[in-house]
Design an enzyme around this catalytic site. Structure first.
Site, PDB file in Angstrom:
ATOM      1  N   GLY A 194       0.844  -1.197   0.000  1.00  0.00           N
ATOM      2  CA  GLY A 194       0.000   0.000   0.000  1.00  0.00           C
ATOM      3  C   GLY A 194       0.877   1.244   0.000  1.00  0.00           C
ATOM      4  N   HIS A 195       1.880   1.262   0.889  1.00  0.00           N
ATOM      5  CA  HIS A 195       2.810   2.407   0.930  1.00  0.00           C
ATOM      6  C   HIS A 195       3.571   2.529  -0.398  1.00  0.00           C
ATOM      7  CE1 HIS A 195       2.756   1.318   5.403  1.00  0.00           C
ATOM      8  NE2 HIS A 195       2.353   2.562   5.405  1.00  0.00           N
TER       9      HIS A 195
HETATM   10  P1  AMP Z   1       0.577   4.683   7.754  1.00  0.00           P
HETATM   11  O1  AMP Z   1       2.002   4.243   7.691  1.00  0.00           O
HETATM   12  O2  AMP Z   1      -0.367   3.601   8.135  1.00  0.00           O
HETATM   13  O3  AMP Z   1       0.396   5.954   8.546  1.00  0.00           O
HETATM   14  O4  AMP Z   1       0.165   5.066   6.269  1.00  0.00           O
HETATM   15  C1  AMP Z   1       0.916   5.981   5.517  1.00  0.00           C
HETATM   16  C2  AMP Z   1       0.173   6.295   4.240  1.00  0.00           C
HETATM   17  O5  AMP Z   1      -0.024   5.084   3.512  1.00  0.00           O
HETATM   18  C3  AMP Z   1      -1.216   6.886   4.481  1.00  0.00           C
HETATM   19  O6  AMP Z   1      -1.475   7.890   3.503  1.00  0.00           O
HETATM   20  C4  AMP Z   1      -2.120   5.697   4.292  1.00  0.00           C
HETATM   21  O7  AMP Z   1      -3.430   6.038   3.883  1.00  0.00           O
HETATM   22  C5  AMP Z   1      -1.387   4.941   3.209  1.00  0.00           C
HETATM   23  N1  AMP Z   1      -1.780   3.532   3.232  1.00  0.00           N
HETATM   24  C6  AMP Z   1      -1.685   2.665   4.268  1.00  0.00           C
HETATM   25  N2  AMP Z   1      -2.212   1.473   3.941  1.00  0.00           N
HETATM   26  C7  AMP Z   1      -2.663   1.590   2.658  1.00  0.00           C
HETATM   27  C8  AMP Z   1      -3.321   0.717   1.759  1.00  0.00           C
HETATM   28  N3  AMP Z   1      -3.638  -0.528   2.089  1.00  0.00           N
HETATM   29  N4  AMP Z   1      -3.639   1.184   0.535  1.00  0.00           N
HETATM   30  C9  AMP Z   1      -3.337   2.464   0.178  1.00  0.00           C
HETATM   31  N5  AMP Z   1      -2.710   3.336   0.978  1.00  0.00           N
HETATM   32  C10 AMP Z   1      -2.384   2.916   2.209  1.00  0.00           C
END
Ligand code: AMP
Length: 279
Positions: A36-37
């Site tokens: 996702g990241h």
């Molecule tokens: P986090 O590390 O969880 O704070 O996420 C960092 C960024 O990655 C944020 O903009 C999240 O929305 C994005 N993100 C996390 N998981 C996903 C996913 N499964 N699909 C798309 N973007 C994601």
């Protein structure tokens, strides 16, 4: 790839880039990177000549009883993933580097932050807005990419940028899922095998509700009930399931405009979120 640990190091690098007229795209993350990241990094490459990925588990967005201390961290693995995906610089500060002992200035969005995650996590979006604005100021980025996995967060950031005239283009990226449908999340690693299996009820419920919508169902409560049925059968503990207007996040009765169907559910002690945009 450069690894910057301090604001000064990051600033020196972006000053150099900007002197060469390079456009900078930022991907803010809390690390423990997954596909996702990485999908955000790929979009960032289309927006800037230089891509910065920030790795910072931001303490101010966690409540006192939340999972700050046990949040998964694996710096070397993240460095390898960034290297492999052409990231130009990682910004990985310590909490002390980001927050002075007498830090006292906050960014509070006062509308879109209130429902949904804002109910069970009342200081969350204040921490998010504050750290994101700091990251924008430190990296002097032209664009930044946020995932629709955190749909409310993306909306809150867009609102902050509009309201405060922040000169950063906000781009949102599709939610990336595991092959079986589970929304990718760093927190998925907390799940036991049994919880991982039961957690699938969340995406299944969301997909079932989306299918009903696509067949013409327009009652929000019917779609919410569909998600509820699925997660309750799997013993998930519901934090919220909502069907809200996409622009205001106010609850809808009839889905007569673009909407966001979103849920937060605990499996064991792990709180997962998922959503789909309708219309
Ligand atoms: P986090 O590390 O969880 O704070 O996420 C960092 C960024 O990655 C944020 O903009 C999240 O929305 C994005 N993100 C996390 N998981 C996903 C996913 N499964 N699909 C798309 N973007 C994601």
């Amino acid at each position: 790839m450069q690894i910057c640990r301090t604001v000064k190091e990051m600033r020196a690098l972006v000053d150099e880039w900007r002197a060469n007229n390079s456009k900078i795209a930022l991907v803010p993350t809390m690390g423990y990177l997954h596909d996702g990241h990485i999908s955000l990094v790929k979009i960032a490459h289309t927006l800037g000549d230089k891509v910065v990925l920030s790795l910072f588990v931001n303490p101010t967005q966690f409540g006192p009883t939340e999972d700050l201390d046990k949040y998964p961290r694996d710096f070397q693995r993240d460095v390898d993933a960034c290297e492999k995906n052409g990231v130009d610089a990682i910004f990985a500060p310590t909490p002390d580097e980001m927050y002075a002992k007498d830090f006292s200035t906050w960014v509070t969005e006062t509308s879109l932050s209130l429902p949904m995650c804002g109910v069970s996590r009342p200081i969350h979006f204040r921490g998010v807005c504050t750290v994101v604005l700091k990251l924008f100021n430190i990296t002097r980025c032209d664009a930044a990419v946020f995932g629709k996995k955190d749909a409310q967060q993306a909306l809150v950031i867009q609102r902050m940028v509009r309201d405060l005239n922040v000169p950063v283009e906000i781009v949102t990226a599709p939610l990336v899922r595991e092959a079986d449908g589970l929304a990718m999340s760093s927190r998925n690693r907390y799940l036991s095998a049994d919880e991982r299996e039961r957690a699938l009820s969340l995406s299944r419920g969301i997909f079932a509700a989306e299918k009903l919508y696509n067949k013409g169902e327009r009652s929000a409560s019917v779609l919410i009930a569909e998600v509820q049925k699925s997660v309750e059968q799997a013993n998930g503990k519901i934090d919220y399931i909502v069907c809200n207007a996409r622009d205001t996040l106010m609850p809808l009765e009839s889905i007569d405009r673009p909407a966001l169907l979103a849920a937060a559910v605990y499996f064991g002690t792990t709180r997962l979120i998922d959503n789909v945009f309708l219309g």
